[in-house]
Write a protein that holds these residues in place. Sequence first.
Motif, mmCIF file in Angstrom:
data_model
loop_
_atom_site.group_PDB
_atom_site.id
_atom_site.type_symbol
_atom_site.label_atom_id
_atom_site.label_comp_id
_atom_site.label_asym_id
_atom_site.label_seq_id
_atom_site.Cartn_x
_atom_site.Cartn_y
_atom_site.Cartn_z
ATOM 1 N N LEU A 182 47.876 48.135 31.761
ATOM 2 C CA LEU A 182 47.998 46.981 32.652
ATOM 3 C C LEU A 182 49.188 47.138 33.593
ATOM 4 O O LEU A 182 49.112 46.779 34.771
ATOM 5 C CB LEU A 182 48.099 45.687 31.839
ATOM 6 N N ASN A 199 48.340 49.546 36.453
ATOM 7 C CA ASN A 199 47.484 48.874 37.443
ATOM 8 C C ASN A 199 48.289 47.901 38.296
ATOM 9 O O ASN A 199 48.105 47.832 39.512
ATOM 10 C CB ASN A 199 46.343 48.132 36.750
ATOM 11 N N ALA A 200 49.141 47.132 37.655
ATOM 12 C CA ALA A 200 49.931 46.135 38.374
ATOM 13 C C ALA A 200 50.895 46.821 39.352
ATOM 14 O O ALA A 200 51.074 46.373 40.492
ATOM 15 C CB ALA A 200 50.700 45.261 37.380
ATOM 16 N N ALA A 242 48.936 48.380 42.354
ATOM 17 C CA ALA A 242 48.520 47.330 43.291
ATOM 18 C C ALA A 242 49.716 46.841 44.108
ATOM 19 O O ALA A 242 49.628 46.681 45.339
ATOM 20 C CB ALA A 242 47.879 46.174 42.531
ATOM 21 N N ASP A 295 51.004 40.228 38.739
ATOM 22 C CA ASP A 295 51.470 41.004 39.883
ATOM 23 C C ASP A 295 51.112 40.266 41.163
ATOM 24 O O ASP A 295 50.265 39.380 41.173
ATOM 25 C CB ASP A 295 50.882 42.430 39.863
ATOM 26 N N GLY A 342 45.631 41.319 44.798
ATOM 27 C CA GLY A 342 44.426 40.918 44.064
ATOM 28 C C GLY A 342 43.202 41.732 44.422
ATOM 29 O O GLY A 342 43.256 42.647 45.254
ATOM 30 N N VAL A 343 42.098 41.404 43.784
ATOM 31 C CA VAL A 343 40.814 42.037 44.094
ATOM 32 C C VAL A 343 39.735 40.966 44.110
ATOM 33 O O VAL A 343 39.864 39.923 43.452
ATOM 34 C CB VAL A 343 40.416 43.120 43.051
ATOM 35 N N LEU A 387 35.774 46.994 37.469
ATOM 36 C CA LEU A 387 36.905 47.606 36.766
ATOM 37 C C LEU A 387 36.579 47.863 35.288
ATOM 38 O O LEU A 387 37.166 48.735 34.668
ATOM 39 C CB LEU A 387 38.152 46.720 36.873
ATOM 40 N N LEU A 398 40.960 50.444 31.373
ATOM 41 C CA LEU A 398 40.778 48.996 31.285
ATOM 42 C C LEU A 398 39.694 48.580 30.283
ATOM 43 O O LEU A 398 39.955 47.744 29.415
ATOM 44 C CB LEU A 398 40.489 48.451 32.686
ATOM 45 N N LEU A 414 41.188 39.530 33.083
ATOM 46 C CA LEU A 414 41.863 39.614 34.373
ATOM 47 C C LEU A 414 41.452 38.406 35.192
ATOM 48 O O LEU A 414 40.271 38.063 35.261
ATOM 49 C CB LEU A 414 41.465 40.885 35.122
ATOM 50 N N THR A 440 47.092 39.470 40.859
ATOM 51 C CA THR A 440 46.249 39.486 39.660
ATOM 52 C C THR A 440 47.078 39.111 38.433
ATOM 53 O O THR A 440 48.215 39.553 38.298
ATOM 54 C CB THR A 440 45.651 40.896 39.462
ATOM 55 N N ALA A 450 46.903 39.502 34.364
ATOM 56 C CA ALA A 450 46.205 40.121 33.240
ATOM 57 C C ALA A 450 46.682 39.428 31.967
ATOM 58 O O ALA A 450 47.880 39.302 31.739
ATOM 59 C CB ALA A 450 46.517 41.616 33.184
#
Length: 402
Positions: free
Chosen positions: A236, A239-240, A243, A274, A278-279, A287, A327, A343, A351, A353
């Motif tokens: 996590l 990923n954070a 991003a 984070d 975002g997504v 993901l 993930l 998420l 985002t 998590a």
Amino acid sequence: GSLAKKLDYYSQFQPSSLTIQQYLDFGRIGTAANSYTFLKNELLVRLANIMQEFTLLPPKLLQMPSSKMVSNWYAESFEDLLLFEASDASPEQVARFNDQLTVVLKRHAHVVETMAEGLIELRESDGVDIASEKGIQYFLDRFYINRISIRMLQNQHLVVFGNVLPESPRHVGCIDPACDVESVVYDAFENARFLCDRYYLTSPSMKLEMHNAVEKGKPISIVAVPSHLYHMMFELFKNAMRATVEYHGVDDDLPDIKVYVVKGNEDLSIKICDRGGGVSRTILERLYNYMYSTAPPPPRDGTQAPLTRSHIGNMNIPLQAGYGYGLPLSRLYARYFLGDLFLVSMEGHGTDACIYLKAVPVEASEVLPIYSTSSRRNLTMGPQVADWSHHVPGQGNRPAQS
Ligand code: W6P
């Protein structure tokens, strides 16, 4: 043959879920003979249950060389363990069994990467239809949680009763009865940050808040498998960080990654926030999708220019196989003992998590796949007729189907 008969026999039994408390108790007061007697049966049951599901995968996938390899490893291990079916719990048998377990653990070390190769082979041979993809997703979640559980059983036995060394004197097998959550969070953050700095020459900081709502002001500790918690947090954080750096650029000040750890009466909750832009929900869904996340690992010899899209997306390459299963596998680690991982994203912002773990050891019970009519249906179901209508761009009205 006789293997098929034994498979049918053992797959009729449901796996016995253990709680993390039972693992602890067994590691503390159990005997090698009892552990051996339980394990030689339980491993056959867990193997048989998932091997039956394996045979229901799309035939095209089963024909791929990598899938065949994996399937053969399971058959070999099943046969190896069948040899102990009728034997007694003498110290000699237990010692032989431990050696065999070590062989089995090693044989299955690269199952995840090899299955991923199988998916690549399938995709390259021809397209994958939606129905197969759903079946594969359903199978792999069950297959990998089954694998986590089998490796847990084997590891516990070998650390407690074999000659594999525990991580610390406090550990019972791979379980830490007083796992210090804060130090696992820092450890995962520092290691993710190291990778991030190497790739981007910058990394965001972390702001951590701990709140023990049960014993106010005391450090937060839980009974847990620290390696599982570390795996989830590391994934996590990577990923954070990715991003955050990608969204703000390497030259800008980066917003902190905020982490909240809260211990309640039932749940230990962790939220990692984070502000990495975002997504969208479409991308969020992908993901967790094994088919979507399966990409061949890029070469490691430096022939590609650094910081291309594929490299940025693969900050994890130096430390793992790089298939991008971090993930979905992290979610399985959370779910394995009745926790979860979510998420929540806001496209254009960032985002969150969230990880939930059971804080009470008698309630943290293994979640295991059972081979059943219902799993057979989920694996073999053809394409379903839509029972919700919505506009699909590029398609006009469609005639109603029965
Ligand atoms: C993102 C995508 C993602 C996945 C997992 C954890 C954090 C984040 N942030 O933008």
